[in-house]
Design an enzyme around this catalytic site. Sequence first.
Site, PDB file in Angstrom:
ATOM      1  N   HIS A  20       1.007  -1.206   0.127  1.00 33.97           N
ATOM      2  CA  HIS A  20       0.004   0.092   0.054  1.00 33.97           C
ATOM      3  C   HIS A  20       0.866   1.284  -0.141  1.00 33.97           C
ATOM      4  O   HIS A  20       1.621   1.223   1.045  1.00 33.97           O
ATOM      5  CB  HIS A  20      -0.844   0.077   1.278  1.00 33.97           C
ATOM      6  CG  HIS A  20      -1.927   1.113   1.233  1.00 33.97           C
ATOM      7  ND1 HIS A  20      -2.917   1.191   2.241  1.00 33.97           N
ATOM      8  CD2 HIS A  20      -2.228   2.008   0.452  1.00 33.97           C
ATOM      9  CE1 HIS A  20      -3.549   1.939   2.078  1.00 33.97           C
ATOM     10  NE2 HIS A  20      -3.176   2.929   0.966  1.00 33.97           N
ATOM     11  N   LEU A  21       0.754   2.188  -1.149  1.00 34.91           N
ATOM     12  CA  LEU A  21       1.876   3.141  -1.187  1.00 34.91           C
ATOM     13  C   LEU A  21       2.050   3.810   0.097  1.00 34.91           C
ATOM     14  O   LEU A  21       1.371   4.449   0.628  1.00 34.91           O
ATOM     15  CB  LEU A  21       1.215   4.149  -2.304  1.00 34.91           C
ATOM     16  CG  LEU A  21       2.101   5.128  -2.867  1.00 34.91           C
ATOM     17  CD1 LEU A  21       3.749   4.442  -3.176  1.00 34.91           C
ATOM     18  CD2 LEU A  21       1.771   6.052  -3.851  1.00 34.91           C
ATOM     19  N   HIS A  22       3.319   3.909   0.341  1.00 32.78           N
ATOM     20  CA  HIS A  22       3.909   4.547   1.498  1.00 32.78           C
ATOM     21  C   HIS A  22       5.358   5.098   1.341  1.00 32.78           C
ATOM     22  O   HIS A  22       6.153   4.385   0.676  1.00 32.78           O
ATOM     23  CB  HIS A  22       3.551   3.941   2.637  1.00 32.78           C
ATOM     24  CG  HIS A  22       4.481   2.704   3.123  1.00 32.78           C
ATOM     25  ND1 HIS A  22       4.053   1.528   2.359  1.00 32.78           N
ATOM     26  CD2 HIS A  22       5.491   2.543   3.961  1.00 32.78           C
ATOM     27  CE1 HIS A  22       4.991   0.493   2.528  1.00 32.78           C
ATOM     28  NE2 HIS A  22       5.616   0.975   3.276  1.00 32.78           N
ATOM     29  N   PHE A  23       5.649   5.957   1.986  1.00 29.09           N
ATOM     30  CA  PHE A  23       7.091   6.530   2.345  1.00 29.09           C
ATOM     31  C   PHE A  23       7.318   6.328   3.644  1.00 29.09           C
ATOM     32  O   PHE A  23       6.325   6.651   4.578  1.00 29.09           O
ATOM     33  CB  PHE A  23       7.359   7.897   1.749  1.00 29.09           C
ATOM     34  CG  PHE A  23       7.295   8.040   0.083  1.00 29.09           C
ATOM     35  CD1 PHE A  23       5.836   8.288  -0.217  1.00 29.09           C
ATOM     36  CD2 PHE A  23       8.411   8.032  -0.539  1.00 29.09           C
ATOM     37  CE1 PHE A  23       5.772   8.307  -1.557  1.00 29.09           C
ATOM     38  CE2 PHE A  23       7.978   8.344  -2.022  1.00 29.09           C
ATOM     39  CZ  PHE A  23       6.855   8.259  -2.509  1.00 29.09           C
TER      40      PHE A  23
END
EC number: 2.7.7.69
Lengths: 406, 442
Positions: free
Chosen positions: B236-239
């Site tokens: 799940h898109l994350h930085f």
Amino acid sequence: MSLAEESSDSVFTEKEEEEESFNRRYTLWIKEALDELPHNFTITDPFLSGHPIVFASLGFLKMTGYSRAEVIGRNGKFFQGPKTNRRSIMEIREAIREERSVQVSLLNYRKSGSPFWMLFHMIPVFGRDDGKVINFVAVQVPISGRDHHHRKLTSVGDDVSSLDHSELVFGSCRREVCFGNFVQHQDHRALPVECDDDEQGLEDWEYCEASESEKLRAAEAINNVLSVLTRYSELSGRLVCGKRCCLRGVDCLSSSLVISLGRIKQSFVLTNPCIPDMPIIYASDAFLTLTGYKRHEVLGQNCRFLSGVDTDSSVLYEMKECILKGQSCTVQILNYSNRKDKSTFWNLLHISPVRNASGKTAYFVGVQVEASCRNTESKELRPETKQLSVVGAVRVAVRSSFMVTC
Amino acid sequence: MLKIKRVPTVVSNYQKDEAADESVGCGRNCLGACCINGARLPLYACKNLEKSREKIVVSHEAEEPPVAFLESLVLGEWEDRFQRGLFRYDVTACETKVIPGKYGFVAQLNEGRHLKKRPTEFRVDKVLQSFDGSKFNFTKVGQEELLFQFEAGEDGQVQFFPCMPLDPENSFSVVAINVSPIEYGHVLLIPRVLDCLPQRIDHKSLLLAVHMAAEAANPYFRLGYNSLGAFATINHLHFQAYYLAMPFPLERAPTKKMITTVSGVKISELLNYPVRSLLFEGGSSMQDLSDTVSDACVCLQNNNIPFNILIADCGRQIFVMPQCYAEKQALGEVSPEVLETQVNPAVWEISGHMVLKRKEDYEGASEENAWRLLAEASLSEERFKEVNTLIFEAIGCSDQEEDLEGTIVHQQIPNGGVNQKSNRIHGGPITNGTASECIVLQ
């Protein structure tokens, strides 16, 4: 115009403090003596908030086109600009953090906005008796780049031996190791001597190597400035020297920690629970303003000087319990200031243990918020968040202030 | 099918409950439709980079910059969660040191970070995988783990709203805590959380991350990204981001310029570093820089090359590190000593921050060991060159020449040649020409 006129009251007291501490260490005659030196140099004080310049030589002022008043109180970054190499900036920052010397070519900007390259050579100056960094001295030697700057590859290729220095950005590893790899190339290659009189190109140079004679001039200047400082520190009895002569005392904070703490603008103190009576070892400028005390009056003291007749002793007891248990707490406590009106104020005080890199509790932080000042302006952080952010910033600073063993 | 056992890091308190996932109603105060009504968080809308760029460039910093607003917000909220006991352990109680040596690798002894878990499936050989709502994702975190909403503002000024409702209709991005922090202040930036984007780089999201780095205004606050296959733990898109007040070894490595793009973005390769990497900097605007990096990453993704990103120096420097550790591991090619440390070379490790689980690894940590571990993740020189060619084509700078006296010379190679080349390299592992399927047991 002069810095004093632009500034607010708080900067004014800073200037006084910086003058005071510089003179106390080196005596009132130091400035005259330094003015007799022909070199370009600046002296900074890492223990003042913002790590400002406390002295700038006439040569430096001439080189940059600023007046003394415009420079004193500024941080060295003031002379950097958009094209100043980021790695070089990092290298200087790291040398400061590690309390060691550094020599790097740097692009700076004059008051007029025009850029120039110079060889930047900086050294720490230590207190002889306590091993603390008292000042950093930085010498700036303008370099023309005649010997070596950007340019000229005839073939594209990964062949290491044909690497053009100028394309290489020296990492900020220990200089001697870094240069070890590349100096050889410099010697073996017969590089064309570029004579570039066109100033316009110089902002885009990747790097600008100083000549051997320019490096020698820098070293000589450093030695001269250091001699003057040493001599005048003898007069005041608070000696300095170029090498650390003793291990920094346990209750002496490193200059890099002080610089980090100096970024936090709220009122707070650090106390050392490992020393008898848990003295204050750091007090922010805002704390001094809030309480009306001078720095030398509070360092080494336990915080109880802020309590008085009407201070609730059960609150004090509660705090003591938390400290013993190594817990955080927030209390509302009546404090007595040393301000002109000797007024009391309600202090919403938050205390918390702070660990250092070893993982053990090294300090307690106390963050003071004057109760009447707790405005709930809608566009600002909640007061609780602001107070805790000080704790957080202190944690980061303390944890990170462990140094590479030299 | 190749299988390797890997122990992931738990980043949310609700991640452990993954098994008991699909239940009726929630009671967890999550971000799902069940709980989101009435939820509020502070909103930080950062200044528009273009509009404020003038100011950044022109003003010389008068002093060590004071703690910026965003930094206060992150630290203040983090400390609040810290004191409320939301983290799995006190990271400041974990011993840490700088390893003596040229680069100053940072080692930390952290025995609590990795948790044993029942095996689940997570393909390590595909960089692009669709979002799977049945697996753990950030819509399932408890709201108390969220610190604030973050968006790229329209104005030249920062706007802050201490208590803004979470509007599911209006795709919002959040900053959350990482409950297994590597360092104090370890947070996750989750762009458009309810849109459930899979872990892959897109231009808008990377730009948001760069905004955050610029806004924090602290070179010691970096953002990092792990692609799938490069040790991302959640699809799940994350930085990620945290504070470490010293330079990473990656940031110290010498660099050699390779090309400059038309928009002025300078791309260099790192020299003398165990993982072959690229550094992107410059550009006529931060958006140019960010977009160029996004183009490069999209290219890597499309070619199934795992990679990590480090956004450093307040967003002025962006490192891209392609890697092949997972593949090597699946093929049994990683040395046993390195495997025993159970350290996965994700973005922070590659940058030089090694979190070690075993005391003996920590006591014996040396620059040599760190180097050896990281070197296993690096592409070979030849493979790196191939990958660079792909990237340069993708960003429109094929067959670059050294730039002469400020002018930039590009030569576009005919399209036919480009396609053939990229087909040959597509999806291929380093050792042989077949793409093997591998599954990682967690």
